[in-house]
Design a protein around this motif. Structure first.
Motif, PDB file in Angstrom:
ATOM      1  N   TYR A 164      -0.701   5.343  -1.359  1.00 54.88           N
ATOM      2  CA  TYR A 164       0.680   4.944  -1.668  1.00 54.88           C
ATOM      3  C   TYR A 164       1.080   5.417  -3.067  1.00 54.88           C
ATOM      4  O   TYR A 164       2.223   5.825  -3.299  1.00 54.88           O
ATOM      5  N   THR A 171      -6.946   5.584   6.014  1.00 51.40           N
ATOM      6  CA  THR A 171      -5.671   6.140   5.545  1.00 51.40           C
ATOM      7  C   THR A 171      -4.736   5.069   5.001  1.00 51.40           C
ATOM      8  O   THR A 171      -4.282   5.137   3.852  1.00 51.40           O
ATOM      9  N   TRP A 172      -4.443   4.050   5.803  1.00 51.90           N
ATOM     10  CA  TRP A 172      -3.390   3.086   5.461  1.00 51.90           C
ATOM     11  C   TRP A 172      -3.878   1.919   4.614  1.00 51.90           C
ATOM     12  O   TRP A 172      -3.067   1.218   4.008  1.00 51.90           O
ATOM     13  N   LEU A 173      -5.184   1.694   4.564  1.00 50.32           N
ATOM     14  CA  LEU A 173      -5.703   0.606   3.728  1.00 50.32           C
ATOM     15  C   LEU A 173      -6.177   1.103   2.366  1.00 50.32           C
ATOM     16  O   LEU A 173      -6.780   0.353   1.607  1.00 50.32           O
ATOM     17  N   CYS A 185      -4.279  11.696   9.919  1.00 49.87           N
ATOM     18  CA  CYS A 185      -4.243  11.813   8.461  1.00 49.87           C
ATOM     19  C   CYS A 185      -3.011  12.590   8.000  1.00 49.87           C
ATOM     20  O   CYS A 185      -2.305  12.173   7.069  1.00 49.87           O
ATOM     21  N   GLN A 235     -11.577   8.870   2.619  1.00 52.20           N
ATOM     22  CA  GLN A 235     -10.895   9.529   3.737  1.00 52.20           C
ATOM     23  C   GLN A 235     -11.406  10.951   3.928  1.00 52.20           C
ATOM     24  O   GLN A 235     -11.692  11.374   5.059  1.00 52.20           O
ATOM     25  N   LEU A 243       4.615   8.970   4.740  1.00 53.63           N
ATOM     26  CA  LEU A 243       4.668   8.359   3.412  1.00 53.63           C
ATOM     27  C   LEU A 243       5.428   9.242   2.423  1.00 53.63           C
ATOM     28  O   LEU A 243       6.184   8.744   1.572  1.00 53.63           O
ATOM     29  N   LEU A 256      -7.275   5.246  10.821  1.00 54.00           N
ATOM     30  CA  LEU A 256      -6.099   4.500  10.355  1.00 54.00           C
ATOM     31  C   LEU A 256      -6.462   3.609   9.159  1.00 54.00           C
ATOM     32  O   LEU A 256      -5.682   3.487   8.206  1.00 54.00           O
ATOM     33  N   SER A 306       0.330  10.703   8.837  1.00 50.74           N
ATOM     34  CA  SER A 306       0.470   9.542   7.947  1.00 50.74           C
ATOM     35  C   SER A 306       0.961   9.976   6.575  1.00 50.74           C
ATOM     36  O   SER A 306       1.867   9.356   5.997  1.00 50.74           O
ATOM     37  N   ASP A 307       0.380  11.044   6.046  1.00 51.72           N
ATOM     38  CA  ASP A 307       0.838  11.573   4.758  1.00 51.72           C
ATOM     39  C   ASP A 307       2.309  11.992   4.829  1.00 51.72           C
ATOM     40  O   ASP A 307       3.089  11.722   3.910  1.00 51.72           O
TER      41      ASP A 307
END
Length: 224
Positions: A146, A139-141, A42, A21, A49, A136, A45-46
């Motif tokens: 997580y 970031t999300w994959l 980015c 990323q 989460l 995306l 998204s952080d």
């Protein structure tokens, strides 16, 4: 205030590590392509989460107070392990660096001839949609996002009780500052972050910060 700074320091220590990323954001910054959408995706998204982790684990801790002890020790162990990994990266010969095409370092704003290496990438602007999809995905994959934001930040935030949202706010601010600095400051940062020596220094600092934070989590238990 100390809780806010703790969240800020922890997030910076986690987010600066070399990863796909960060490389993607840096390259977009060097190419000067769709920087604002990339860094916003980015950072937002952080934030989502981190809020999810803080809210979810905070609710569990309120319902089951004994989870604070588990969260404290799990967070401390995780931080020390992260610190050990950062120290190992710093110790390794050659270190790590962000590999970026020298043609994209932003040092030469003049148009290049078609025969110049990297000219096609510099002169051809990528469409916005594929860049958003790629951002995306990066970031999300990424499973590490997580572990870092939901589990680690969330569990450590839970140990701060009523100030857990202040801790989360510090982590969110660190994420926003880092991605905006990396994207919009790429022209200057790229020249430094590509060198193995720079990443050895960063990893050494990261290792020290993470270990100190990890130890400080369990000190109230060990030294009541």
């Amino acid at each position: 205030m100390l809780t806010l700074l703790a969240g800020l320091g922890l997030m910076f220590s986690l987010i600066i590590a070399v990863g796909a990323q960060n490389v993607f954001v840096l390259r977009q910054g060097l190419r000067r392509e769709h920087i604002l959408p990339v860094v916003l995706i980015c950072a937002v998204s952080d934030a989502v989460l981190i809020i999810a982790g803080t809210a979810g684990l905070g609710y569990l801790v309120k319902s089951l107070p004994w989870l604070v002890v588990i969260a404290r020790w799990a967070g401390a162990v995780s931080l020390v392990l992260y610190g050990a990994l950062a120290a190992r990266r710093a110790w390794k010969s050659g270190g790590e660096a962000l590999v970026v095409d020298p043609a994209d370092d932003g040092s030469d704003p003049a148009p290049r001839p078609a025969t110049s290496p990297g000219a096609a990438a510099t002169l051809t602007r990528a469409p916005l949609a594929p860049v958003i999809v790629a951002t995306l995905a990066f970031t999300w994959l990424n499973p590490n996002v997580y572990l870092d934001t939901v589990l680690l930040i969330g569990s450590i935030a839970a140990t701060h009780g009523d100030e857990r949202w202040l801790f989360a706010a510090g982590a969110i601010v660190a994420s926003v500052v880092w991605f905006f600095a990396l994207g919009f400051g790429a022209r200057h940062l790229g020249r430094w972050l590509r060198t193995p020596r720079a990443w050895r220094i960063l990893d050494t600092i990261i290792a020290a910060v993470l270990v100190v934070l990890g130890v400080s989590l369990v000190l109230p238990v060990l030294l009541p």
